[in-house]
Design a protein around this motif. Structure first.
Motif, PDB file in Angstrom:
ATOM      1  N   SER A 128       0.282  22.222  -0.441  1.00  0.00           N
ATOM      2  CA  SER A 128       1.480  22.514  -0.979  1.00  0.00           C
ATOM      3  C   SER A 128       2.050  24.514  -0.512  1.00  0.00           C
ATOM      4  O   SER A 128       2.697  25.123  -1.304  1.00  0.00           O
ATOM      5  N   ILE A 129       0.416  25.174  -0.508  1.00  0.00           N
ATOM      6  CA  ILE A 129       0.444  26.621  -0.953  1.00  0.00           C
ATOM      7  C   ILE A 129       0.925  26.903   0.319  1.00  0.00           C
ATOM      8  O   ILE A 129       0.978  28.015   0.581  1.00  0.00           O
ATOM      9  N   ALA A 130      -0.101  26.587   1.257  1.00  0.00           N
ATOM     10  CA  ALA A 130      -0.318  27.479   2.669  1.00  0.00           C
ATOM     11  C   ALA A 130       1.044  26.814   3.413  1.00  0.00           C
ATOM     12  O   ALA A 130       1.353  27.204   4.431  1.00  0.00           O
ATOM     13  N   ASN A 131       1.916  26.415   2.705  1.00  0.00           N
ATOM     14  CA  ASN A 131       3.309  26.152   3.519  1.00  0.00           C
ATOM     15  C   ASN A 131       3.434  25.590   4.782  1.00  0.00           C
ATOM     16  O   ASN A 131       2.395  24.129   4.975  1.00  0.00           O
ATOM     17  N   SER A 132       4.260  25.756   5.449  1.00  0.00           N
ATOM     18  CA  SER A 132       4.373  25.213   7.285  1.00  0.00           C
ATOM     19  C   SER A 132       2.892  25.684   7.757  1.00  0.00           C
ATOM     20  O   SER A 132       3.013  24.930   9.164  1.00  0.00           O
ATOM     21  N   ARG A 133       1.669  26.373   7.380  1.00  0.00           N
ATOM     22  CA  ARG A 133       0.843  26.328   8.353  1.00  0.00           C
ATOM     23  C   ARG A 133       0.175  25.533   8.052  1.00  0.00           C
ATOM     24  O   ARG A 133      -0.639  25.663   9.662  1.00  0.00           O
ATOM     25  N   VAL A 134      -0.190  24.784   7.661  1.00  0.00           N
ATOM     26  CA  VAL A 134      -0.376  23.310   7.759  1.00  0.00           C
ATOM     27  C   VAL A 134      -0.128  22.056   7.998  1.00  0.00           C
ATOM     28  O   VAL A 134       1.452  21.412   7.374  1.00  0.00           O
ATOM     29  N   LYS A 135       0.019  22.038   9.121  1.00  0.00           N
ATOM     30  CA  LYS A 135       0.505  20.727   9.790  1.00  0.00           C
ATOM     31  C   LYS A 135      -0.141  19.536   9.798  1.00  0.00           C
ATOM     32  O   LYS A 135       0.378  18.574  10.238  1.00  0.00           O
ATOM     33  N   LYS A 136      -1.486  19.171  10.105  1.00  0.00           N
ATOM     34  CA  LYS A 136      -2.388  18.606  10.192  1.00  0.00           C
ATOM     35  C   LYS A 136      -3.787  18.561   9.710  1.00  0.00           C
ATOM     36  O   LYS A 136      -4.027  20.156   8.682  1.00  0.00           O
ATOM     37  N   GLY A 137      -4.459  18.098   8.661  1.00  0.00           N
ATOM     38  CA  GLY A 137      -5.519  18.115   7.944  1.00  0.00           C
ATOM     39  C   GLY A 137      -6.628  16.480   7.976  1.00  0.00           C
ATOM     40  O   GLY A 137      -5.932  15.900   8.938  1.00  0.00           O
ATOM     41  N   TYR A 138      -7.494  16.802   7.940  1.00  0.00           N
ATOM     42  CA  TYR A 138      -8.947  16.004   8.274  1.00  0.00           C
ATOM     43  C   TYR A 138      -9.311  15.625   6.874  1.00  0.00           C
ATOM     44  O   TYR A 138     -10.020  16.624   5.826  1.00  0.00           O
ATOM     45  N   LEU A 139      -9.472  13.671   7.039  1.00  0.00           N
ATOM     46  CA  LEU A 139     -10.392  13.805   6.048  1.00  0.00           C
ATOM     47  C   LEU A 139     -12.330  13.454   6.952  1.00  0.00           C
ATOM     48  O   LEU A 139     -11.738  12.209   8.088  1.00  0.00           O
ATOM     49  N   VAL A 140     -13.252  13.833   6.715  1.00  0.00           N
ATOM     50  CA  VAL A 140     -14.677  13.337   7.608  1.00  0.00           C
ATOM     51  C   VAL A 140     -15.348  12.452   5.902  1.00  0.00           C
ATOM     52  O   VAL A 140     -15.916  13.439   4.906  1.00  0.00           O
ATOM     53  N   TYR A 141     -15.905  11.159   6.453  1.00  0.00           N
ATOM     54  CA  TYR A 141     -16.022  10.481   5.429  1.00  0.00           C
ATOM     55  C   TYR A 141     -17.325   9.544   6.221  1.00  0.00           C
ATOM     56  O   TYR A 141     -17.165   9.602   7.525  1.00  0.00           O
ATOM     57  N   ALA A 142     -17.908   9.019   5.176  1.00  0.00           N
ATOM     58  CA  ALA A 142     -19.624   8.309   5.827  1.00  0.00           C
ATOM     59  C   ALA A 142     -18.808   6.812   5.946  1.00  0.00           C
ATOM     60  O   ALA A 142     -19.831   5.811   6.845  1.00  0.00           O
ATOM     61  N   GLY A 143     -17.278   6.084   5.624  1.00  0.00           N
ATOM     62  CA  GLY A 143     -17.000   4.972   5.814  1.00  0.00           C
ATOM     63  C   GLY A 143     -17.109   4.495   7.099  1.00  0.00           C
ATOM     64  O   GLY A 143     -17.320   5.113   8.195  1.00  0.00           O
ATOM     65  N   ILE A 144     -16.416   2.898   7.342  1.00  0.00           N
ATOM     66  CA  ILE A 144     -16.522   2.467   9.290  1.00  0.00           C
ATOM     67  C   ILE A 144     -14.783   2.774   9.225  1.00  0.00           C
ATOM     68  O   ILE A 144     -14.526   2.758  10.833  1.00  0.00           O
ATOM     69  N   HIS A 145     -13.499   3.099   8.582  1.00  0.00           N
ATOM     70  CA  HIS A 145     -12.417   2.846   8.448  1.00  0.00           C
ATOM     71  C   HIS A 145     -11.650   4.376   9.179  1.00  0.00           C
ATOM     72  O   HIS A 145     -11.681   4.862   8.150  1.00  0.00           O
ATOM     73  N   GLU A 146     -10.615   4.082   9.949  1.00  0.00           N
ATOM     74  CA  GLU A 146     -10.250   5.320  10.283  1.00  0.00           C
ATOM     75  C   GLU A 146      -9.339   4.838  10.470  1.00  0.00           C
ATOM     76  O   GLU A 146      -8.479   4.170  10.932  1.00  0.00           O
ATOM     77  N   GLN A 147      -7.787   5.995   9.628  1.00  0.00           N
ATOM     78  CA  GLN A 147      -6.330   5.507   8.897  1.00  0.00           C
ATOM     79  C   GLN A 147      -5.917   7.570   9.474  1.00  0.00           C
ATOM     80  O   GLN A 147      -6.303   8.278   9.146  1.00  0.00           O
ATOM     81  N   ARG A 148      -5.145   7.169   9.510  1.00  0.00           N
ATOM     82  CA  ARG A 148      -3.409   8.214   9.216  1.00  0.00           C
ATOM     83  C   ARG A 148      -2.641   8.115   7.636  1.00  0.00           C
ATOM     84  O   ARG A 148      -2.623   7.448   8.018  1.00  0.00           O
ATOM     85  N   ILE A 149      -3.077   8.714   7.521  1.00  0.00           N
ATOM     86  CA  ILE A 149      -2.285   9.000   5.829  1.00  0.00           C
ATOM     87  C   ILE A 149      -1.649  10.017   6.349  1.00  0.00           C
ATOM     88  O   ILE A 149      -2.055  11.193   5.644  1.00  0.00           O
ATOM     89  N   GLY A 150      -0.175  10.013   6.471  1.00  0.00           N
ATOM     90  CA  GLY A 150       0.956  11.551   6.248  1.00  0.00           C
ATOM     91  C   GLY A 150       0.411  11.929   7.877  1.00  0.00           C
ATOM     92  O   GLY A 150       0.281  11.660   8.371  1.00  0.00           O
ATOM     93  N   ASN A 151       0.067  13.424   7.210  1.00  0.00           N
ATOM     94  CA  ASN A 151      -0.333  14.250   8.067  1.00  0.00           C
ATOM     95  C   ASN A 151      -1.927  14.176   8.385  1.00  0.00           C
ATOM     96  O   ASN A 151      -2.028  15.165   8.970  1.00  0.00           O
ATOM     97  N   ILE A 152      -2.334  13.389   7.486  1.00  0.00           N
ATOM     98  CA  ILE A 152      -4.103  13.680   7.355  1.00  0.00           C
ATOM     99  C   ILE A 152      -4.985  12.519   7.913  1.00  0.00           C
ATOM    100  O   ILE A 152      -4.231  11.264   7.682  1.00  0.00           O
ATOM    101  N   GLN A 153      -5.773  12.535   8.651  1.00  0.00           N
ATOM    102  CA  GLN A 153      -6.363  11.868   9.855  1.00  0.00           C
ATOM    103  C   GLN A 153      -7.475  11.582   8.745  1.00  0.00           C
ATOM    104  O   GLN A 153      -8.356  12.426   8.694  1.00  0.00           O
ATOM    105  N   VAL A 154      -7.592  10.333   8.526  1.00  0.00           N
ATOM    106  CA  VAL A 154      -8.826   9.929   8.145  1.00  0.00           C
ATOM    107  C   VAL A 154     -10.509   9.323   8.767  1.00  0.00           C
ATOM    108  O   VAL A 154      -9.775   8.246   9.932  1.00  0.00           O
ATOM    109  N   VAL A 155     -11.270  10.568   9.202  1.00  0.00           N
ATOM    110  CA  VAL A 155     -12.510   9.759  10.271  1.00  0.00           C
ATOM    111  C   VAL A 155     -13.485   9.454  10.040  1.00  0.00           C
ATOM    112  O   VAL A 155     -13.884  10.051   8.500  1.00  0.00           O
ATOM    113  N   ASN A 156     -14.418   8.872  10.348  1.00  0.00           N
ATOM    114  CA  ASN A 156     -15.650   8.712   9.474  1.00  0.00           C
ATOM    115  C   ASN A 156     -16.811   9.432  11.036  1.00  0.00           C
ATOM    116  O   ASN A 156     -16.906   9.364  11.671  1.00  0.00           O
TER     117      ASN A 156
END
Length: 96
Positions: A68-96
């Motif tokens: 919200s503060i970086a505006n158009s400079r952020v086109k994607k993001g990542y969440l790295v976590y220890a779980g087994i499921h991967e998914q996309r939530i909007g422009n954020i990729q959840v990866v294990n």
């Protein structure tokens, strides 16, 4: 410790490619934070790291705030976590 492991692997990977790491940390005076901001050209990529094996929507709070503060400079993001499921939530990729 999980955060340190991920950050060290990212730095090592970039340096082994002969590239500058371009990795930063964001925290403001309201305690909003993102574990890693990766600068790629003009784009800023927020990366949040969690040791939990269970995904929780609150994990994305820092990324969404930064977006919200970086505006158009952020086109994607990542969440790295220890779980087994991967998914996309909007422009954020959840990866294990």
């Amino acid at each position: 410790m999980v955060e340190n492991l991920v950050v060290l692997e990212l730095v090592k990977s970039r340096l082994n490619q002969g590239l500058e790491p371009n990795l930063y940390y964001y925290r403001d005076n309201h305690q909003n934070e993102v574990d890693i901001i990766y600068k790629q050209s003009n784009e800023l990529i927020p990366i949040e790291i969690k040791s939990s094996q269970t995904y929780h929507p609150d994990f994305l709070k820092g990324i969404k705030y930064y977006e919200s503060i970086a505006n158009s400079r952020v086109k994607k993001g990542y969440l790295v976590y220890a779980g087994i499921h991967e998914q996309r939530i909007g422009n954020i990729q959840v990866v294990n």
